[in-house]
Scaffold this motif. Structure first.
Motif, PDB file in Angstrom:
ATOM      1  N   PRO A 190      51.095 100.936  69.263  1.00 25.83           N
ATOM      2  CA  PRO A 190      50.337  99.784  68.758  1.00 25.83           C
ATOM      3  C   PRO A 190      50.662  98.539  69.573  1.00 25.83           C
ATOM      4  O   PRO A 190      51.835  98.216  69.780  1.00 25.83           O
ATOM      5  N   ARG A 191      49.613  97.838  70.014  1.00 34.85           N
ATOM      6  CA  ARG A 191      49.794  96.650  70.869  1.00 34.85           C
ATOM      7  C   ARG A 191      50.745  95.635  70.237  1.00 34.85           C
ATOM      8  O   ARG A 191      51.544  95.013  70.921  1.00 34.85           O
ATOM      9  N   SER A 192      50.631  95.488  68.910  1.00 37.28           N
ATOM     10  CA  SER A 192      51.424  94.442  68.248  1.00 37.28           C
ATOM     11  C   SER A 192      52.901  94.842  68.101  1.00 37.28           C
ATOM     12  O   SER A 192      53.723  94.064  67.649  1.00 37.28           O
ATOM     13  N   TRP A 193      53.231  96.080  68.475  1.00 30.22           N
ATOM     14  CA  TRP A 193      54.623  96.527  68.395  1.00 30.22           C
ATOM     15  C   TRP A 193      55.307  96.525  69.763  1.00 30.22           C
ATOM     16  O   TRP A 193      56.405  97.076  69.908  1.00 30.22           O
ATOM     17  N   MET A 194      54.634  95.964  70.794  1.00 29.33           N
ATOM     18  CA  MET A 194      55.167  96.091  72.158  1.00 29.33           C
ATOM     19  C   MET A 194      56.268  95.078  72.434  1.00 29.33           C
ATOM     20  O   MET A 194      57.065  95.238  73.362  1.00 29.33           O
ATOM     21  N   ASN A 195      56.276  93.988  71.648  1.00 28.43           N
ATOM     22  CA  ASN A 195      57.462  93.137  71.609  1.00 28.43           C
ATOM     23  C   ASN A 195      57.893  92.541  72.948  1.00 28.43           C
ATOM     24  O   ASN A 195      59.077  92.380  73.225  1.00 28.43           O
ATOM     25  N   GLY A 196      56.926  92.231  73.815  1.00 29.15           N
ATOM     26  CA  GLY A 196      57.263  91.648  75.117  1.00 29.15           C
ATOM     27  C   GLY A 196      57.389  92.682  76.222  1.00 29.15           C
ATOM     28  O   GLY A 196      57.347  92.358  77.414  1.00 29.15           O
ATOM     29  N   PHE A 197      57.540  93.942  75.847  1.00 29.23           N
ATOM     30  CA  PHE A 197      57.615  95.023  76.848  1.00 29.23           C
ATOM     31  C   PHE A 197      56.379  95.017  77.757  1.00 29.23           C
ATOM     32  O   PHE A 197      56.454  95.382  78.925  1.00 29.23           O
ATOM     33  N   GLU A 198      55.231  94.567  77.172  1.00 31.38           N
ATOM     34  CA  GLU A 198      53.978  94.647  77.932  1.00 31.38           C
ATOM     35  C   GLU A 198      53.977  93.721  79.146  1.00 31.38           C
ATOM     36  O   GLU A 198      53.168  93.873  80.052  1.00 31.38           O
ATOM     37  N   HIS A 199      54.903  92.759  79.166  1.00 33.60           N
ATOM     38  CA  HIS A 199      54.993  91.879  80.337  1.00 33.60           C
ATOM     39  C   HIS A 199      55.809  92.516  81.454  1.00 33.60           C
ATOM     40  O   HIS A 199      55.830  92.036  82.571  1.00 33.60           O
ATOM     41  N   MET A 200      56.522  93.570  81.151  1.00 33.68           N
ATOM     42  CA  MET A 200      57.421  94.147  82.150  1.00 33.68           C
ATOM     43  C   MET A 200      57.049  95.569  82.552  1.00 33.68           C
ATOM     44  O   MET A 200      57.427  96.032  83.633  1.00 33.68           O
ATOM     45  N   TYR A 201      56.365  96.279  81.668  1.00 32.65           N
ATOM     46  CA  TYR A 201      56.056  97.676  81.936  1.00 32.65           C
ATOM     47  C   TYR A 201      54.565  97.919  81.686  1.00 32.65           C
ATOM     48  O   TYR A 201      53.986  97.309  80.770  1.00 32.65           O
ATOM     49  N   PRO A 202      53.939  98.786  82.481  1.00 35.42           N
ATOM     50  CA  PRO A 202      52.505  99.049  82.271  1.00 35.42           C
ATOM     51  C   PRO A 202      52.252  99.673  80.903  1.00 35.42           C
ATOM     52  O   PRO A 202      53.003 100.548  80.471  1.00 35.42           O
ATOM     53  N   HIS A 223      60.478 102.650  59.353  1.00 32.97           N
ATOM     54  CA  HIS A 223      59.851 102.139  58.125  1.00 32.97           C
ATOM     55  C   HIS A 223      60.759 101.133  57.412  1.00 32.97           C
ATOM     56  O   HIS A 223      60.295 100.136  56.887  1.00 32.97           O
ATOM     57  N   GLU A 224      62.069 101.421  57.406  1.00 34.81           N
ATOM     58  CA  GLU A 224      62.991 100.572  56.649  1.00 34.81           C
ATOM     59  C   GLU A 224      63.141  99.183  57.269  1.00 34.81           C
ATOM     60  O   GLU A 224      63.693  98.292  56.640  1.00 34.81           O
ATOM     61  N   ARG A 225      62.638  98.996  58.503  1.00 30.18           N
ATOM     62  CA  ARG A 225      62.744  97.671  59.126  1.00 30.18           C
ATOM     63  C   ARG A 225      61.392  96.938  59.192  1.00 30.18           C
ATOM     64  O   ARG A 225      61.306  95.813  59.668  1.00 30.18           O
ATOM     65  N   HIS A 226      60.320  97.602  58.765  1.00 27.62           N
ATOM     66  CA  HIS A 226      59.015  96.943  58.684  1.00 27.62           C
ATOM     67  C   HIS A 226      58.907  96.273  57.315  1.00 27.62           C
ATOM     68  O   HIS A 226      59.328  96.836  56.310  1.00 27.62           O
ATOM     69  N   ASP A 227      58.338  95.098  57.280  1.00 26.29           N
ATOM     70  CA  ASP A 227      58.153  94.429  55.983  1.00 26.29           C
ATOM     71  C   ASP A 227      56.699  94.539  55.538  1.00 26.29           C
ATOM     72  O   ASP A 227      55.987  93.540  55.445  1.00 26.29           O
ATOM     73  N   GLY A 228      56.269  95.747  55.262  1.00 26.77           N
ATOM     74  CA  GLY A 228      54.894  95.910  54.785  1.00 26.77           C
ATOM     75  C   GLY A 228      53.857  95.432  55.778  1.00 26.77           C
ATOM     76  O   GLY A 228      52.746  95.046  55.392  1.00 26.77           O
ATOM     77  N   ASP A 229      54.203  95.460  57.082  1.00 28.33           N
ATOM     78  CA  ASP A 229      53.275  94.933  58.091  1.00 28.33           C
ATOM     79  C   ASP A 229      52.544  96.056  58.823  1.00 28.33           C
ATOM     80  O   ASP A 229      51.969  95.845  59.872  1.00 28.33           O
TER      81      ASP A 229
END
Lengths: 302, 302, 302
Positions: A190-202, A223-229
């Motif tokens: 998921p694009r919204s889970w890339m967390n800045g990686f997308e600036h460094m890796y294809p 799952h235990e670290r996602h807040d219902g997102d």
């Protein structure tokens, strides 16, 4: 000279960046020796204290087996049945175990970089078995060992890291080390889970990933670290970002699948693929013991 | 030939019906040898994983002592502090422990026949330490050993099984095996708890039972498995179905009392009788260690 | 003769008053030998069962390390994952562990004098690791050992016991034994927590205490045993009854600080003083292991 002594004093392991590329290779070599049947023990009683403040099966038992194979005595600290319940801090707990006789501590804790406050004043090695969304260096090492066993050389290998990069404790350090070792790293999920990686890796889609990857490095949805997102169902995730049975058929003949486990079956990976011939998931667990033996031996300065 | 190999591969123990009468006798003989002081160890490191998904004192510690007496290393899995909390299945947990290095697993689980899904794909012995309302073969074996030590021969012995037959994990298998060994089995207890036993074995009242029995095999009321369906008070149960002080006086001079424990004192058995001279309750616990040593040794194919 | 045999049968330790002054000195000497590196093992397999019905870090791990250093096998009983949950009594639990093979039991329990009902019928040594607001004899012994290491002789030493005397498991026995050994004991803390001590020992304010004490024996506020009866804030307690940084400056050059830990930092003691040069708090923890080795060895009648 002083710095050397300092390092001697505490050969723990908190993050992969504590290790030079040479040290990483030495640890992998040592782990491979243990995998080949090497025996080693400290030659004196060694007490290892295992402090797990989060549930764990793989990592906890893997350390236990590694410690016992090295002839150590174990002190099993469980957050639920200790003075932590009386409000004792992590620092005081670790200093207590040190005073009582622990020669090293293995710690899993939900707080990022919990070890920062410990390092200046604790005199025994601290081995990080996972800190919050931070690092999990022995998991990184076992991933590397499993890839090395398969391909011998990292050069030109294409590894695609897929899934919950945002909460992974190994995605960043694995990507960095693999790149330094000459591998090419791409990312997927998921694009919204890339967390800045997308600036460094294809970024690649799962459809592209399965065609180009030598190693599909699937990550667990934490799952235990996602807040219902999480805005999609398990089925939707599986179809779009997971490794489906159709995807697997498009992989190259020699390509392999990694996953740190526990697997959310039919989410990150189709149930049937967990134990398929490409899967190295249980091999990773086996390697975890050998990697931890190497890290523990190093902690004792041998 | 193939079947033999199959059995060789996994000499676990799930139910008493897995065992031939010859195998039962061999296990009892081996257990008696351990009781007599026999020493044995595998001659190599053996990791035993104990997975208890239900509270247990006797069975859990009995296995632990048995394993340690055989020189094994223990991996103690507790359902509350593991990845089971992250939703991991029993199957994945057992495969993980196998990958990490467990040589055998001992499992107690609230689900009947939990082992059915494990057996086809797990390559290490699975020893059942109690499944739901199913079986508990090492408890059956220790009951048999305790009777054999007392009477040498099962032939013509009269055993009365009393109490909560519906939820007992040993009533059915004990009744079957004892009958095959030549003993006469009767049953006693609340009529609605007889669970079909009344079609196969004579029903007797407690007044009759104490007069005819060589062995009073009292069962524990499994309160945690009743859903509020108990229509009498503890005092009423004790007077009508329990072993009261008055009942004990009517027993034959040589007759003995068994109970798997924990005893609900003054319910199944009068408080004062738990440690009376007829009681073999603590002897049963002692025998539990020896029986489990025999079962563990067999699991390693020795 | 009979009494001797009786003592032989169960060389456990429930309270300090079980011990003569000679026995106390023998235990301290033995502990000092272990501190100096003495090795000892029973020469046969010994199973130690540790039963902790209250959270504990220091005492529990200290016993564990002591037992392992003496080569014992451990049975770790945790009130939360056992048949205690099925309502089994402490007595039945201990008898069970005895039957299964425990050679001694170490027990911490919230009930005062829980051991009274056990002693008449349990045939293995019972070592008290803390009973309710009762006693904690190995804590007393480690306090004594730490003082003796510092001053060699107790004669004329002035010890001030400060704080929550009402709920302390060691205040009374320490005061009694120290007085018998020739030391002078004073008390300090909230007047309403003195619990009768004020009739036997001089009361001093903290300002006075720090000037006269050779040993400041600080006690932990047992928050879990107070029923909302604490009428001052942590800051107020610290200023009036705690060891502040200003107080420490008024102590004599040779004077030391003890605390059983876990410390409520900035309440009983200023945070910065916990590891100051006067503090023997971690030394106490180290000594705890050696004292327990001595008590365990004695329990085996060696």
């Amino acid at each position: 000279m002083l710095m050397n002594l300092d390092i001697k004093r505490n050969q723990g392991l908190q993050t992969m960046s504590d290790l030079s590329m040479l040290e990483i290779q030495e640890l992998l070599n040592e782990a491979q020796s243990f995998s080949n049947g090497k025996q080693w023990s400290a030659g004196k009683p060694v007490f290892a204290a295992n402090l797990f403040f989060e549930p764990s099966t793989r990592t906890r038992f893997s350390f236990e087996v590694a410690e016992k194979k090295l002839g150590m005595e174990l002190l099993q600290f469980d957050g639920e049945t200790s003075s932590a319940k009386k409000g004792e801090t992590l620092y005081d707990t670790v200093k207590t175990l040190e005073a009582i006789g622990a020669d090293l501590v293995v710690i899993r804790h939900p707080e990022d970089q919990y070890y920062k406050e410990l390092l200046p004043k604790v005199n025994i090695p601290i081995i990080n078995a996972g800190d919050g969304c931070g690092q999990h260096p022995t998991q990184s090492l076992l991933d590397l060992l499993t890839i090395q066993q398969e391909f011998t050389d990292f050069n030109q290998l294409h590894i695609v890291i897929c899934g919950d990069l945002r909460h992974s404790r190994v995605a960043r350090s694995n990507a960095e080390v693999l790149t330094k070792l000459g591998a090419k790293v791409s990312i997927s999920g998921p694009r919204s889970w890339m967390n800045g990686f997308e600036h460094m890796y294809p970024y690649v889609t799962m459809d592209e990933a399965v065609k180009i990857a030598d190693v599909m490095m699937m990550l667990r949805i934490q799952h235990e670290r996602h807040d219902g997102d999480i805005s999609f169902s398990k089925e939707e995730y599986h179809q779009q970002y997971g490794l489906t049975i159709e995807h697997e058929k498009k992989m190259q003949p020699h390509s392999i699948i990694l996953h740190p486990a526990p697997v959310n079956r039919d989410v990150e990976i189709a149930d049937e693929l967990v134990e398929c011939s490409r899967s190295r998931i249980f091999k990773q667990m086996k390697n975890g013991v050998f990697v931890r033996m190497a890290v523990l031996k190093r902690a004792l300065n041998h």
